[in-house]
Design a protein around this motif. Structure first.
Motif, PDB file in Angstrom:
ATOM      1  N   UNK A 126     -41.551 -52.307  40.535  1.00 45.60           N
ATOM      2  CA  UNK A 126     -41.447 -51.967  41.955  1.00 45.60           C
ATOM      3  C   UNK A 126     -41.074 -50.497  42.130  1.00 45.60           C
ATOM      4  N   UNK A 127     -40.139 -50.019  41.294  1.00 47.06           N
ATOM      5  CA  UNK A 127     -39.689 -48.633  41.376  1.00 47.06           C
ATOM      6  C   UNK A 127     -40.837 -47.674  41.081  1.00 47.06           C
ATOM      7  N   UNK A 128     -41.658 -48.007  40.085  1.00 48.84           N
ATOM      8  CA  UNK A 128     -42.807 -47.160  39.753  1.00 48.84           C
ATOM      9  C   UNK A 128     -43.777 -47.079  40.936  1.00 48.84           C
TER      10      UNK A 128
ATOM     11  N   UNK B  77     -34.195 -38.209  46.856  1.00 50.42           N
ATOM     12  CA  UNK B  77     -35.137 -39.199  46.325  1.00 50.42           C
ATOM     13  C   UNK B  77     -34.860 -39.476  44.846  1.00 50.42           C
ATOM     14  N   UNK B  78     -34.586 -38.420  44.082  1.00 49.14           N
ATOM     15  CA  UNK B  78     -34.290 -38.595  42.655  1.00 49.14           C
ATOM     16  C   UNK B  78     -33.014 -39.409  42.457  1.00 49.14           C
ATOM     17  N   UNK B  79     -31.977 -39.127  43.261  1.00 51.04           N
ATOM     18  CA  UNK B  79     -30.713 -39.853  43.129  1.00 51.04           C
ATOM     19  C   UNK B  79     -30.856 -41.313  43.573  1.00 51.04           C
ATOM     20  N   UNK B  80     -31.651 -41.559  44.608  1.00 45.84           N
ATOM     21  CA  UNK B  80     -31.892 -42.945  45.042  1.00 45.84           C
ATOM     22  C   UNK B  80     -32.625 -43.713  43.951  1.00 45.84           C
ATOM     23  N   UNK B  81     -33.640 -43.086  43.360  1.00 44.78           N
ATOM     24  CA  UNK B  81     -34.384 -43.745  42.271  1.00 44.78           C
ATOM     25  C   UNK B  81     -33.476 -44.018  41.072  1.00 44.78           C
ATOM     26  N   UNK B  82     -32.606 -43.068  40.743  1.00 47.22           N
ATOM     27  CA  UNK B  82     -31.647 -43.276  39.655  1.00 47.22           C
ATOM     28  C   UNK B  82     -30.728 -44.453  39.972  1.00 47.22           C
ATOM     29  N   UNK B  83     -30.248 -44.506  41.223  1.00 44.52           N
ATOM     30  CA  UNK B  83     -29.304 -45.559  41.597  1.00 44.52           C
ATOM     31  C   UNK B  83     -29.959 -46.937  41.578  1.00 44.52           C
ATOM     32  N   UNK B  84     -31.181 -47.051  42.090  1.00 45.47           N
ATOM     33  CA  UNK B  84     -31.838 -48.363  42.103  1.00 45.47           C
ATOM     34  C   UNK B  84     -32.213 -48.793  40.688  1.00 45.47           C
ATOM     35  N   UNK B  85     -32.487 -47.817  39.815  1.00 53.22           N
ATOM     36  CA  UNK B  85     -32.751 -48.155  38.407  1.00 53.22           C
ATOM     37  C   UNK B  85     -31.491 -48.716  37.750  1.00 53.22           C
TER      38      UNK B  85
END
Length: 430
Positions: A191-193, A175-183
């Motif tokens: 949307x990310x928040x 989840x952390x890596x997906x959030x980093x990648x989409x950022x």
């Protein structure tokens, strides 16, 4: 040998560092395996070394064949593999594998060949490629939060939900890596928040449901609680025992270490060849050896950044970040656990810890990164080679068509000749 080296495409720095990490792994794995041999009474040290060599050999074969493939093919592969990953994760959740008599709900056994496989590792790679593909697709297009919920976040949360009951640390890392990648992929922060908030709410609900109905589904919530309690207090349990032995190993190593194969704590650490191999490295090679390993991973991290910067497409940049950065973060987590900066997570040290799945999936990710890092002339050469193969295949097909036409002409000719010899035969047949 020179011919083989010339056939290695992509960033030579990554090739060298990956080979160096694999080379470094042999002595610690060989030394730590004595725990399984003399304490548990299972196998032989040479057998474990040969097994590790086999895992690495297959891993480098994976790197070689994957890095030869144009990385754009991974877009289609991610779409094809995503349903398979979901099915495998569902099967893994309920099949309840045991390894060595211990619960191993994160693994499945492959029939006939007797190999265990951790499906979450495959899911990690496929999901990161899928997310990179989606972000590259929407870069120049207008999209809505609702459409991204269906196309992007629904597959992500489905995979996370299926991994979470058995493996919280991997779920959190993904989840952390997906959030980093989409950022990095320029997904709107608002949307990310919202997604991060929804993820926290869903995790809280899952924990509350697991505590209220502990027998409703297989989960390891109690294990998570005990690890957090142990990390924040002096409560004694199995994890406390492992951390204490790891700290003793690190303290015993001092500056220069006890020497290769002279570790004492490897006989007491249950996961000395996998989860806590970094502690054994520091005990045998000292602070210099421990910092040396960290330095190699940082060099690899630097090469990932350089290759991402040089990548000719946005999708290529995202692939390197999405597949390369998790390798480094996993290594840092493993080291952090060994020195008690983090709670026990069960994350291995990439390319150094023993274990087939970890090595193979790491090698698959590196193969894709090397495919992206190819120079323009290498890409052109690969495309030219692919065109030659297609032309050769087309010539074979054309030849087959020509032969078939000739056979048909010959048959028509023979029929005509027979008809000329017996002109009354058609009338008699009627």
């Amino acid at each position: 040998m020179n011919n083989f080296i010339n056939n290695l495409k992509g960033d030579k720095g990554i090739w060298a560092l990956v080979f160096l990490l694999a080379l470094i792994s042999f002595m610690p794995v060989y030394s730590a395996s004595t725990n399984l041999v003399y304490v548990i009474g299972k196998g032989s040290t040479l057998g474990y070394l040969v097994k590790h060599l086999g895992h690495l050999f297959l891993g480098f074969c994976i790197i070689y064949f994957v890095h030869k493939m144009p990385y754009h093919y991974t877009k289609a592969l991610s779409l094809l593999l995503m349903p398979l990953v979901v099915v495998l994760l569902i099967y893994t959740m309920f099949q309840g594998t045991t390894i060595g008599g211990a619960n191993a709900s994160r693994w499945i056994s492959i029939p006939f060949i007797g190999v265990s496989f951790q499906t979450s590792s495959l899911a990690f790679i496929v999901l990161m490629v899928y997310v990179a593909k989606y972000l590259a697709k929407i870069k120049e297009k207008e999209f809505t939060f609702k459409s991204s919920l269906i196309e992007l976040w629904m597959p992500v949360f489905l995979v996370l939900i299926l991994i979470l009951p058995a493996n919280f640390s991997t779920t959190a890392l993904i989840f952390a890596m997906v959030c980093m990648l989409v950022f990095i992929g320029q997904y709107p922060i608002k949307y990310l928040a919202t997604i991060i908030g929804a993820g926290i709410v869903m995790l809280t609900l899952f924990i509350l449901m697991a505590k209220a109905f502990p027998d409703a589904m297989p989960n390891r919530v109690k294990t998570w609680e005990s690890r957090i309690e142990r990390f924040s207090s002096d409560k004694t349990d199995e994890d406390n025992y492992q951390i204490d032995k790891a700290k003793i190993a690190i303290a015993s190593g001092r500056i220069y270490g006890l020497g290769p194969g002279k570790s004492v704590q490897k006989n007491f650490l249950p996961q000395s060849s996998s989860d806590f191999i970094y502690a054994i490295i520091v005990e045998e090679y000292g602070l210099i050896g421990g910092l040396g390993i960290l330095f190699v991973y940082m060099l690899l991290f630097f090469r990932f950044i350089v290759c991402a910067h040089k990548a000719s497409s946005f999708y290529g940049k995202l692939l390197i970040i999405g597949l390369g950065f998790p390798i480094i973060f996993q290594a840092l987590i493993n080291m952090g656990v060994a020195v008690e900066l983090l709670p026990v997570t069960g994350q291995t040290l990439p390319l150094i810890s023993s274990g087939g799945t970890s090595i193979w999936m790491t090698c698959a990710a590196i193969g894709v990164i090397l495919s992206v890092s190819k120079k323009d002339e290498e890409v052109a050469a690969d495309m030219q080679e692919a065109e030659k193969r297609n032309e050769a295949l087309q010539r074979i097909i054309d030849k087959e068509i020509q032969l078939e036409e000739e056979r048909e002409e010959q048959e028509d000719k023979e029929l005509k000749e027979e008809s000329d010899k017996n002109p009354l035969e058609p009338v008699l047949n009627q």
